[in-house]
Design a protein around this motif. Structure first.
Motif, PDB file in Angstrom:
ATOM      1  N   SER A 212       0.751  -1.711   0.252  1.00 18.34           N
ATOM      2  CA  SER A 212      -0.187   0.126   0.268  1.00 18.34           C
ATOM      3  C   SER A 212       0.884   1.511  -0.460  1.00 18.34           C
ATOM      4  N   GLN A 213       2.647   1.510   0.756  1.00 19.00           N
ATOM      5  CA  GLN A 213       2.833   2.371  -0.013  1.00 19.00           C
ATOM      6  C   GLN A 213       3.271   2.675  -0.843  1.00 19.00           C
ATOM      7  N   GLN A 214       3.144   1.628  -2.365  1.00 19.52           N
ATOM      8  CA  GLN A 214       4.153   1.505  -3.665  1.00 19.52           C
ATOM      9  C   GLN A 214       2.857   1.910  -4.378  1.00 19.52           C
ATOM     10  N   PRO A 215       2.067   3.085  -4.440  1.00 18.57           N
ATOM     11  CA  PRO A 215       0.647   2.697  -5.334  1.00 18.57           C
ATOM     12  C   PRO A 215       0.767   1.552  -6.847  1.00 18.57           C
ATOM     13  N   GLU A 216       1.964   1.708  -7.607  1.00 23.09           N
ATOM     14  CA  GLU A 216       2.026   0.968  -8.443  1.00 23.09           C
ATOM     15  C   GLU A 216       1.341  -0.449  -8.964  1.00 23.09           C
ATOM     16  N   THR A 217       2.553  -0.572  -7.294  1.00 21.89           N
ATOM     17  CA  THR A 217       1.636  -1.946  -7.101  1.00 21.89           C
ATOM     18  C   THR A 217       0.441  -2.913  -6.501  1.00 21.89           C
ATOM     19  N   CYS A 218      -0.289  -1.509  -6.330  1.00 22.34           N
ATOM     20  CA  CYS A 218      -1.807  -1.977  -5.576  1.00 22.34           C
ATOM     21  C   CYS A 218      -3.063  -1.743  -6.605  1.00 22.34           C
ATOM     22  N   PHE A 219      -3.055  -3.521  -7.325  1.00 20.82           N
ATOM     23  CA  PHE A 219      -3.570  -3.349  -7.920  1.00 20.82           C
ATOM     24  C   PHE A 219      -4.154  -5.196  -7.738  1.00 20.82           C
ATOM     25  N   TRP A 220      -5.406  -6.065  -8.564  1.00 19.41           N
ATOM     26  CA  TRP A 220      -5.525  -6.960  -8.877  1.00 19.41           C
ATOM     27  C   TRP A 220      -6.263  -6.775 -10.182  1.00 19.41           C
ATOM     28  N   LEU A 221      -6.511  -8.408 -10.494  1.00 13.76           N
ATOM     29  CA  LEU A 221      -6.859  -8.897 -11.597  1.00 13.76           C
ATOM     30  C   LEU A 221      -7.717  -9.980 -11.328  1.00 13.76           C
ATOM     31  N   ALA A 222      -8.678  -9.540 -12.248  1.00 15.78           N
ATOM     32  CA  ALA A 222     -10.266 -10.614 -12.462  1.00 15.78           C
ATOM     33  C   ALA A 222     -11.033 -10.751 -13.723  1.00 15.78           C
ATOM     34  N   THR A 223     -10.990 -12.404 -14.069  1.00 14.79           N
ATOM     35  CA  THR A 223     -12.109 -11.921 -15.083  1.00 14.79           C
ATOM     36  C   THR A 223     -13.066 -12.832 -14.571  1.00 14.79           C
ATOM     37  N   ARG A 224     -13.912 -12.114 -15.469  1.00 15.46           N
ATOM     38  CA  ARG A 224     -15.933 -12.182 -15.848  1.00 15.46           C
ATOM     39  C   ARG A 224     -16.292 -12.844 -16.936  1.00 15.46           C
ATOM     40  N   GLN A 225     -17.305 -13.012 -16.905  1.00 18.03           N
ATOM     41  CA  GLN A 225     -18.187 -13.342 -18.225  1.00 18.03           C
ATOM     42  C   GLN A 225     -18.248 -12.891 -19.124  1.00 18.03           C
ATOM     43  N   HIS A 226     -17.664 -13.255 -20.677  1.00 21.96           N
ATOM     44  CA  HIS A 226     -18.088 -12.563 -21.955  1.00 21.96           C
ATOM     45  C   HIS A 226     -16.629 -11.238 -21.670  1.00 21.96           C
ATOM     46  N   GLU A 227     -15.517 -10.914 -21.052  1.00 22.74           N
ATOM     47  CA  GLU A 227     -14.730 -10.100 -20.526  1.00 22.74           C
ATOM     48  C   GLU A 227     -13.720 -10.658 -21.275  1.00 22.74           C
ATOM     49  N   PRO A 228     -12.259 -10.241 -21.324  1.00 16.82           N
ATOM     50  CA  PRO A 228     -11.331 -10.406 -20.878  1.00 16.82           C
ATOM     51  C   PRO A 228     -10.320  -9.812 -19.664  1.00 16.82           C
ATOM     52  N   ILE A 229      -9.479 -10.298 -19.288  1.00 15.28           N
ATOM     53  CA  ILE A 229      -8.980 -10.148 -17.910  1.00 15.28           C
ATOM     54  C   ILE A 229      -9.032  -8.650 -17.795  1.00 15.28           C
ATOM     55  N   HIS A 230      -9.201  -8.477 -16.727  1.00 15.93           N
ATOM     56  CA  HIS A 230      -8.853  -6.225 -16.280  1.00 15.93           C
ATOM     57  C   HIS A 230      -8.272  -6.768 -15.330  1.00 15.93           C
ATOM     58  N   MET A 231      -7.025  -5.671 -15.482  1.00 13.64           N
ATOM     59  CA  MET A 231      -6.209  -5.056 -14.232  1.00 13.64           C
ATOM     60  C   MET A 231      -6.645  -3.893 -13.284  1.00 13.64           C
ATOM     61  N   TRP A 232      -7.383  -3.667 -12.210  1.00 13.75           N
ATOM     62  CA  TRP A 232      -7.659  -2.946 -11.394  1.00 13.75           C
ATOM     63  C   TRP A 232      -7.659  -2.231 -10.609  1.00 13.75           C
ATOM     64  N   ASP A 233      -7.745  -1.155 -10.540  1.00 12.06           N
ATOM     65  CA  ASP A 233      -6.158  -0.089  -9.707  1.00 12.06           C
ATOM     66  C   ASP A 233      -7.384  -0.629  -8.327  1.00 12.06           C
ATOM     67  N   ALA A 234      -6.228  -0.679  -7.084  1.00  6.81           N
ATOM     68  CA  ALA A 234      -7.071  -0.953  -5.328  1.00  6.81           C
ATOM     69  C   ALA A 234      -7.330   0.712  -5.333  1.00  6.81           C
ATOM     70  N   PHE A 235      -6.247   2.139  -5.473  1.00  5.01           N
ATOM     71  CA  PHE A 235      -7.065   3.177  -5.144  1.00  5.01           C
ATOM     72  C   PHE A 235      -8.033   3.595  -4.972  1.00  5.01           C
ATOM     73  N   ASP A 236      -8.465   3.246  -6.899  1.00  5.89           N
ATOM     74  CA  ASP A 236      -9.652   4.118  -7.160  1.00  5.89           C
ATOM     75  C   ASP A 236     -10.603   3.942  -7.968  1.00  5.89           C
ATOM     76  N   GLY A 237     -10.390   2.213  -8.063  1.00  8.91           N
ATOM     77  CA  GLY A 237     -10.912   1.544  -9.044  1.00  8.91           C
ATOM     78  C   GLY A 237     -11.167   1.786 -10.519  1.00  8.91           C
ATOM     79  N   SER A 238     -10.061   2.675 -11.380  1.00  9.20           N
ATOM     80  CA  SER A 238     -10.119   2.509 -12.031  1.00  9.20           C
ATOM     81  C   SER A 238      -9.596   1.481 -13.383  1.00  9.20           C
ATOM     82  N   LEU A 239      -9.333   1.302 -14.439  1.00  9.38           N
ATOM     83  CA  LEU A 239      -9.164   0.224 -15.547  1.00  9.38           C
ATOM     84  C   LEU A 239      -7.533   0.638 -15.614  1.00  9.38           C
ATOM     85  N   ARG A 240      -6.573  -0.682 -15.113  1.00  9.94           N
ATOM     86  CA  ARG A 240      -5.283  -0.063 -15.620  1.00  9.94           C
ATOM     87  C   ARG A 240      -5.322  -0.522 -17.198  1.00  9.94           C
TER      88      ARG A 240
END
Length: 502
Positions: A212-240
């Motif tokens: 959490s002290q390094q914002p560039e490392t704060c993200f997760w990956l998620a996959t859902r139906q009919h969509e590609p794999i998305h990388m989500w920012d853990a600070f503001d929820g934006s799509l990276r």
């Protein structure tokens, strides 16, 4: 985070949300070519002095930088010889001190977390810390689908059916308290980040070096139906960015399972007929494909052999692949022991080089432990209740001593892996406990509950409640939109460490 927040001390004083601080990206990453054992100095040193620090040899010839140790003399009268060169000056120990937030000086090597003693788990009564619930209707049922702690233990990721993904932060008072009182007020958990995705989330995974002290490392990956794999920012929820898999007719395929390599440089994505390997730093559609015969439902990897993957499929088999071998060879070996499709695989390495693989499956009332050096049959079977096709999680404590798993009856089963006795059953939920997560830093257990319920009034009349006509008998069926499923859909945090007292 802001001003390099110390998780063990300063974090408990922050009233605002940890993930919502204004952060300067340029000031959070500090890189150095020196060895990690070298103290961080607040003065400019010459090349000769830096070399002495790296070799742990100060200029006076002693073997440490301990200020309390007497200086050795090269003369019989106890006086020191003068330095031959001006650059070879003695380093003052105060030059190696850092100024903390309370204006006190702390040595660079003296900073220790508040958790000095080894963490203790399940040694006393567990205490509820906070919860979050979701209401459901007959038209759109919302229920949790597991819970995932971030690698630094600061926040919890919870996918919710028809409500996207939520990131909830650990209450700040728990960072500095070694014990928790039973009279502690219950925290109402709120979403620091909400990604309002619709549809079904198949799988999600945190970046393994998230800090959490390094914002560039704060993200997760998620996959859902009919969509590609998305990388989500853990600070503001934006799509990276996104990682896209395409089929033979160039249509986007949804990945079924996800996993990071231990160094975080690669993303492993399981599809119906292949494993795609993406470079984390290169999003898009470029990937290395490894064809398989069955849909990959979950992926695990041991840190000792980064070129191998252990994969489960919906046919109930566990297959071990060596990615360096020709694709024509297929898996190195196949394990069978579950009746249903594999839902989770985890390596519980104990540091001695043993390969201890744990597996769980659909409609299978057992967790199997395998020794991957002799995989003919499982070593241990842990019994639990799993009566549906839902994915029911299990997790380990950081020391790999305790194994905890949910079940479809709402209980949490806890086993001591050193004693291998009967499970301790903790009835924590009134509905299916599908998610279990143990914080990697603090002895806190997170559980999530909920599942889909059929709303046919003829067969499940006792499961519905009319929000308009309370406790009135009527022959007319109410509007389906007014029906409310009264089962539990919640995520709860529990204190499971030592010292809980009244």
């Amino acid at each position: 985070m802001e001003d390099s927040i110390n998780l063990s001390t300063s974090m408990c004083d922050g009233e605002a949300s940890l993930l919502n601080h204004n952060v300067s990206f340029s000031s959070t990453m500090v890189t150095s070519s020196l060895d990690h054992s070298v103290p961080k100095l607040s003065v400019t040193l010459s090349d000769a002095e830096i070399l002495r620090l790296r070799l742990r040899q100060p200029v006076n010839g002693s073997t440490s930088l301990d200020a309390t140790a007497p200086l050795e003399s090269n003369q019989g009268d106890g006086t020191l010889q003068e330095d031959e060169t001006e650059s070879e000056r003695v380093i003052d120990i105060e030059d190696t001190l850092e100024i903390t937030a309370d204006k006190s000086q702390v040595g660079a090597g003296d900073q220790e977390p508040s958790w000095v003693a080894p963490l203790e788990y399940f040694g006393s009564k567990i205490v509820e810390l906070g919860r979050r619930t979701w209401s459901s209707s007959a038209k759109a049922q919302q229920y949790t689908k597991g819970c995932y702690w971030s690698p630094d233990g600061t926040c919890l990721l919870v996918p919710v059916h028809f409500d996207g993904m939520h990131v909830m932060e650990l209450p700040t008072d728990l960072y500095s308290e070694p014990t928790v009182q039973e009279t502690r007020p219950l925290t109402k958990l709120q979403s620091a980040v909400h990604v309002p995705e619709g549809g079904t989330v198949y799988d999600c995974v945190w970046f393994p070096h998230m800090n959490s002290q390094q914002p560039e490392t704060c993200f997760w990956l998620a996959t859902r139906q009919h969509e590609p794999i998305h990388m989500w920012d853990a600070f503001d929820g934006s799509l990276r960015c996104s990682y896209s898999g395409y089929d033979a007719v160039d249509e986007v395929m949804a990945a079924i399972s996800l996993a990071f390599s231990h160094d975080g440089q690669r993303v492993y994505a399981g599809y119906k007929r292949c494993i795609k390997i993406f470079n984390t730093s290169r999003p898009g559609r470029i990937s290395d494909d490894y064809p398989v015969k069955f849909a990959i439902s979950c992926i695990a990897q041991t840190s000792e052999h980064p070129n191998t993957l252990t994969c489960g499929n919906w046919h109930g088999y566990i297959q071990h692949f060596d990615l360096r071998c020709s694709q024509r060879l297929g898996p190195l070996f196949t394990l069978g022991g579950h009746k249903g499709g594999i839902t989770q695989l985890r390596y519980g390495e104990n540091g001695s080089g043993e390969w201890n693989l744990f597996s769980g499956a659909r409609k299978c009332g057992k967790i199997l432990q395998w020794d991957m050096r002799n995989y003919k049959k499982p070593v241990v079977e842990f019994q639990r209740h799993v009566d549906t096709n839902q994915r029911v999680q299990f997790d380990f404590t950081p020391d790999r001593r305790w194994l905890a798993s949910g079940d479809t009856r709402g209980a949490v089963n806890v086993w001591n892996l050193q004693e291998l006795g009967e499970a301790s059953v903790l009835p924590l939920h009134s509905d299916c406990c599908n998610g279990v997560g143990l914080n990697p830093v603090i002895p806190i257990l997170a559980t999530s509950s909920g599942q889909y319920h059929f709303t046919d009034r003829n067969t499940h009349r006792d499961t519905l409640k009319d929000s308009k006509i309370a406790e009135q008998e009527t022959t007319d069926d109410p509007n389906p939109d007014q029906l409310e499923v009264i089962y539990e859909n919640a995520v709860i945090m529990w204190w499971c460490g030592q010292g809980a007292s009244e």
